[in-house]
Design a protein around this motif. Structure first.
Motif, mmCIF file in Angstrom:
data_model
loop_
_atom_site.group_PDB
_atom_site.id
_atom_site.type_symbol
_atom_site.label_atom_id
_atom_site.label_comp_id
_atom_site.label_asym_id
_atom_site.label_seq_id
_atom_site.Cartn_x
_atom_site.Cartn_y
_atom_site.Cartn_z
ATOM 1 N N GLU A 149 0.836 -1.194 0.000
ATOM 2 C CA GLU A 149 0.000 0.000 0.000
ATOM 3 C C GLU A 149 0.872 1.247 0.000
ATOM 4 O O GLU A 149 2.037 1.206 0.359
ATOM 5 C CB GLU A 149 -0.972 0.005 1.180
ATOM 6 N N LYS A 162 0.194 5.788 0.444
ATOM 7 C CA LYS A 162 -0.652 6.703 1.221
ATOM 8 C C LYS A 162 -2.122 6.613 0.796
ATOM 9 O O LYS A 162 -3.010 6.541 1.639
ATOM 10 C CB LYS A 162 -0.142 8.138 1.062
ATOM 11 N N ARG A 163 -2.365 6.606 -0.518
ATOM 12 C CA ARG A 163 -3.755 6.631 -1.012
ATOM 13 C C ARG A 163 -4.202 5.352 -1.713
ATOM 14 O O ARG A 163 -5.381 5.219 -2.043
ATOM 15 C CB ARG A 163 -3.943 7.788 -2.000
ATOM 16 N N GLU A 202 -6.507 -0.130 -5.802
ATOM 17 C CA GLU A 202 -7.734 0.343 -5.164
ATOM 18 C C GLU A 202 -7.469 1.681 -4.476
ATOM 19 O O GLU A 202 -6.432 1.862 -3.846
ATOM 20 C CB GLU A 202 -8.171 -0.705 -4.138
ATOM 21 N N ASN A 203 -8.400 2.588 -4.597
ATOM 22 C CA ASN A 203 -8.347 3.857 -3.888
ATOM 23 C C ASN A 203 -8.750 3.582 -2.442
ATOM 24 O O ASN A 203 -9.858 3.119 -2.181
ATOM 25 C CB ASN A 203 -9.293 4.865 -4.544
ATOM 26 N N LYS A 204 -7.848 3.827 -1.486
ATOM 27 C CA LYS A 204 -8.122 3.513 -0.083
ATOM 28 C C LYS A 204 -9.282 4.324 0.484
ATOM 29 O O LYS A 204 -10.022 3.836 1.328
ATOM 30 C CB LYS A 204 -6.861 3.731 0.760
ATOM 31 N N GLN A 205 -9.448 5.541 -0.002
ATOM 32 C CA GLN A 205 -10.511 6.395 0.532
ATOM 33 C C GLN A 205 -11.892 5.878 0.144
ATOM 34 O O GLN A 205 -12.807 5.853 0.956
ATOM 35 C CB GLN A 205 -10.326 7.836 0.042
ATOM 36 N N SER A 206 -12.037 5.454 -1.116
ATOM 37 C CA SER A 206 -13.353 5.019 -1.606
ATOM 38 C C SER A 206 -13.509 3.496 -1.670
ATOM 39 O O SER A 206 -14.619 3.008 -1.866
ATOM 40 C CB SER A 206 -13.589 5.585 -3.007
ATOM 41 N N ASN A 207 -12.411 2.768 -1.534
ATOM 42 C CA ASN A 207 -12.389 1.312 -1.710
ATOM 43 C C ASN A 207 -12.770 0.885 -3.121
ATOM 44 O O ASN A 207 -13.174 -0.248 -3.346
ATOM 45 C CB ASN A 207 -13.285 0.597 -0.689
ATOM 46 N N ASN A 208 -12.633 1.788 -4.094
ATOM 47 C CA ASN A 208 -12.972 1.487 -5.487
ATOM 48 C C ASN A 208 -11.759 1.016 -6.273
ATOM 49 O O ASN A 208 -10.653 1.531 -6.100
ATOM 50 C CB ASN A 208 -13.550 2.718 -6.186
ATOM 51 N N ASN A 237 -4.288 12.569 -11.173
ATOM 52 C CA ASN A 237 -4.341 12.691 -9.719
ATOM 53 C C ASN A 237 -3.043 12.297 -9.029
ATOM 54 O O ASN A 237 -2.992 12.212 -7.807
ATOM 55 C CB ASN A 237 -5.477 11.811 -9.164
#
Length: 166
Positions: free
Chosen positions: A4, A6-7, A68-74, A102
């Protein structure tokens, strides 16, 4: 989890990634510098299933993971770690178009380098189609060095092969 940042979370692909995987693999802009063309939904379903089955193959040298985006889990893309024809560890990544711009590719590249070092890999390779300036800049930012220029057999475009000694 594989690693992983940060994001971002890098993990094995799952069947529930199919919608995002299809969005990624059906977009001609995402695939403009890649081998093969856009795929329909059924082709993506078959490809995803085959990639998942590879995780259980002890002789596998073609690892594709979900990003996967950790903030959205997408699911937002994939990252590849494959053996090239010379036995080198080659990296690659692609993101769903709406996630471009991004800084995810740079963040992922840094995390991937750290992961590969932790696994004892000695060298990484990255091949970039020359007109894909953004991808070349990312590799150069992480001290990859251009070692070869060639015309790719699969897509017929000028490419540069980069190397990073870990």
């Amino acid at each position: 989890m594989i690693f992983e940042t940060k994001r971002l979370l890098v993990r094995k692909l799952k069947h529930s990634d199919l919608e995002g995987f299809y969005e990624l693999e059906s977009n001609p802009k995402v695939l403009q510098y890649a081998t093969g063309g856009p795929k329909n939904f059924e082709e993506c379903k078959v490809d995803l299933d085959q990639l998942i089955k590879r995780y259980d193959d002890v002789a596998n040298d073609f690892w594709i993971y979900a990003v996967e985006n950790k903030q959205s889990n997408n699911f937002i893309g994939t990252v590849a770690l494959v053996k090239d024809e010379d036995g080198n560890d080659e990296i690659g990544y692609r993101f769903i178009e709406r996630f471009w711009g991004n800084g995810f590719a740079s963040e992922l590249c840094g995390g991937l380098i750290h992961y590969c070092k932790s696994k004892g890999m000695k060298k990484l390779i990255g091949c970039v189609v020359d007109v894909n300036v953004a991808s070349a800049k990312i590799l150069e930012r992480f001290n990859f060095v251009a070692i070869e220029k060639f015309i790719s057999d699969d897509i017929g475009l000028p490419e540069t092969k980069y190397e990073l000694i870990l």
